[in-house]
Design a protein around this motif. Structure first.
Motif, PDB file in Angstrom:
ATOM      1  N   LEU A  75       0.839  -1.206   0.000  1.00 29.88           N
ATOM      2  CA  LEU A  75       0.000   0.000   0.000  1.00 29.88           C
ATOM      3  C   LEU A  75       0.872   1.254   0.000  1.00 29.88           C
ATOM      4  O   LEU A  75       0.567   2.232  -0.696  1.00 29.88           O
ATOM      5  N   ALA A  76       1.975   1.225   0.757  1.00 23.08           N
ATOM      6  CA  ALA A  76       2.884   2.371   0.796  1.00 23.08           C
ATOM      7  C   ALA A  76       3.598   2.562  -0.538  1.00 23.08           C
ATOM      8  O   ALA A  76       3.982   3.683  -0.885  1.00 23.08           O
ATOM      9  N   PRO A 104       9.422   2.322   1.791  1.00 21.15           N
ATOM     10  CA  PRO A 104       8.585   1.256   1.213  1.00 21.15           C
ATOM     11  C   PRO A 104       9.280   0.443   0.123  1.00 21.15           C
ATOM     12  O   PRO A 104       8.821  -0.650  -0.223  1.00 21.15           O
ATOM     13  N   HIS A 105      10.395   0.968  -0.400  1.00 19.42           N
ATOM     14  CA  HIS A 105      11.085   0.291  -1.500  1.00 19.42           C
ATOM     15  C   HIS A 105      12.397  -0.353  -1.051  1.00 19.42           C
ATOM     16  O   HIS A 105      13.160  -0.853  -1.881  1.00 19.42           O
ATOM     17  N   LEU A 108      15.446  -4.324   4.929  1.00 20.03           N
ATOM     18  CA  LEU A 108      16.119  -3.903   6.152  1.00 20.03           C
ATOM     19  C   LEU A 108      17.606  -3.645   5.923  1.00 20.03           C
ATOM     20  O   LEU A 108      18.203  -2.767   6.537  1.00 20.03           O
ATOM     21  N   LEU A 109      18.208  -4.413   5.017  1.00 14.39           N
ATOM     22  CA  LEU A 109      19.644  -4.312   4.801  1.00 14.39           C
ATOM     23  C   LEU A 109      20.008  -3.548   3.530  1.00 14.39           C
ATOM     24  O   LEU A 109      21.174  -3.524   3.128  1.00 14.39           O
ATOM     25  N   SER A 110      19.029  -2.919   2.897  1.00 14.62           N
ATOM     26  CA  SER A 110      19.308  -2.192   1.664  1.00 14.62           C
ATOM     27  C   SER A 110      20.201  -0.984   1.934  1.00 14.62           C
ATOM     28  O   SER A 110      20.107  -0.339   2.984  1.00 14.62           O
ATOM     29  N   LEU A 154       6.983  12.805  -2.598  1.00 16.70           N
ATOM     30  CA  LEU A 154       7.542  12.748  -3.950  1.00 16.70           C
ATOM     31  C   LEU A 154       8.597  11.651  -4.052  1.00 16.70           C
ATOM     32  O   LEU A 154       8.644  10.902  -5.041  1.00 16.70           O
ATOM     33  N   VAL A 155       9.443  11.548  -3.031  1.00 14.25           N
ATOM     34  CA  VAL A 155      10.484  10.524  -3.020  1.00 14.25           C
ATOM     35  C   VAL A 155       9.877   9.124  -2.964  1.00 14.25           C
ATOM     36  O   VAL A 155      10.415   8.171  -3.541  1.00 14.25           O
ATOM     37  N   GLN A 156       8.744   9.007  -2.313  1.00 17.62           N
ATOM     38  CA  GLN A 156       8.076   7.706  -2.195  1.00 17.62           C
ATOM     39  C   GLN A 156       7.727   7.135  -3.561  1.00 17.62           C
ATOM     40  O   GLN A 156       7.680   5.915  -3.739  1.00 17.62           O
TER      41      GLN A 156
END
Length: 272
Positions: A75-76, A104-105, A108-110, A154-156
């Motif tokens: 959803l995010a 949202p993209h 955890l380790l990104s 916007l970044v989302q």
């Protein structure tokens, strides 16, 4: 399958009080929509329902899929929300708050990449906060905080943006800058943007379609020329109204005429 946002027979009661009453609207993709109405009309409640923050009776679908079928992360990824600025204080810098739009993209380790940094910096530039990227969010003015939260949305990068009174705390320049930016997202990136507004003239200038609410009911939905009719606006906002229109499609100006004597609510013995 119906594309866009489909609102089907949405009703909402809080403490047995009807807040929304059987609202059905279709928002096709790639357009800029305004939700308008007096205080207490149900604007914020409708936006919370269509963004999955609040649930009532009826059904809401985005791109043919029920909102309840999306996971929170999905959803995010699909819907970015900017609520009205509240008293929450982030112990983060402006840049860190905007960077939260990437969550949202990311797993955890990104890692935070150069492309991510460029995306954040561009959003800060778009809302006029590039020079305050290292200032704490809590030290920003109300209008700057609002622009910061818009930059985060916007970044989302979601295809659907929902913003509750996004220009309420902004001066005239930034009101127009932000609404122009949001409209450009629709025309150039095919995003769908839904905003609640108080200023009918701003809605007439920027919105492709508007929805007029009163007492939780949808009074009209269509182009500004279709919805902004003097008799309807006068009945809704309880003031005499004139609508000045030219041959240009967006050139509509709404003018409310202050009464010379008592206001209608005072004449009826009601409190304003």
């Amino acid at each position: 399958m119906s594309t866009g946002l489909a609102v089907n027979a949405i009703s909402l009661k809080i403490n047995h009080v009807a807040i929304l009453r059987d609202i059905s609207i279709h928002f096709p993709v790639g357009k800029f929509y305004g939700v308008l109405g007096p205080n207490g009309a149900g604007k914020t409640s409708l936006l919370k329902c269509i963004s999955g923050q609040q649930f009532g009776d009826g059904e809401i679908r985005w791109q043919g899929r029920k909102l309840t079928e999306y996971s929170p992360q999905q959803l995010a990824q699909q819907i970015a929300v900017v609520n009205q600025v509240n008293d929450t204080v982030f112990a983060l810098t402006t840049q860190q708050v905007v960077t939260m739009g990437l969550l949202p993209h990311k797993s955890l380790l990104s890692r935070y990449t150069d492309a991510d940094k460029a995306r954040v910096n561009q959003a800060l530039k778009d809302v006029g906060l590039a020079d305050k990227s290292h200032q704490h969010f809590s030290a920003l003015s109300g209008g700057e905080q609002q622009r910061c939260l818009i930059a985060r949305a916007l970044v989302q990068g979601a295809p659907l943006l929902i913003l509750d009174e996004p220009v309420n705390h902004l001066d005239v320049y930034y009101q127009h800058q932000i609404l122009h930016l949001l409209h450009q997202l629709c025309t150039k990136q095919n995003k769908t943007v839904i905003v609640s507004l108080h200023d009918l003239n701003l809605a007439a200038a920027y919105c492709d379609h508007v929805t007029l609410l009163d007492h939780g009911a949808c009074l009209a939905h269509g182009s500004p020329r279709e919805v902004f009719r003097p008799n309807l606006l006068s009945a809704t906002f309880k003031l005499p109204c004139q609508v000045h229109a030219s041959a240009q499609e967006r050139a509509i100006r709404i003018e409310f005429i202050p009464p010379m004597g008592e206001y209608p609510d005072q004449q009826n013995g009601e409190q304003a």
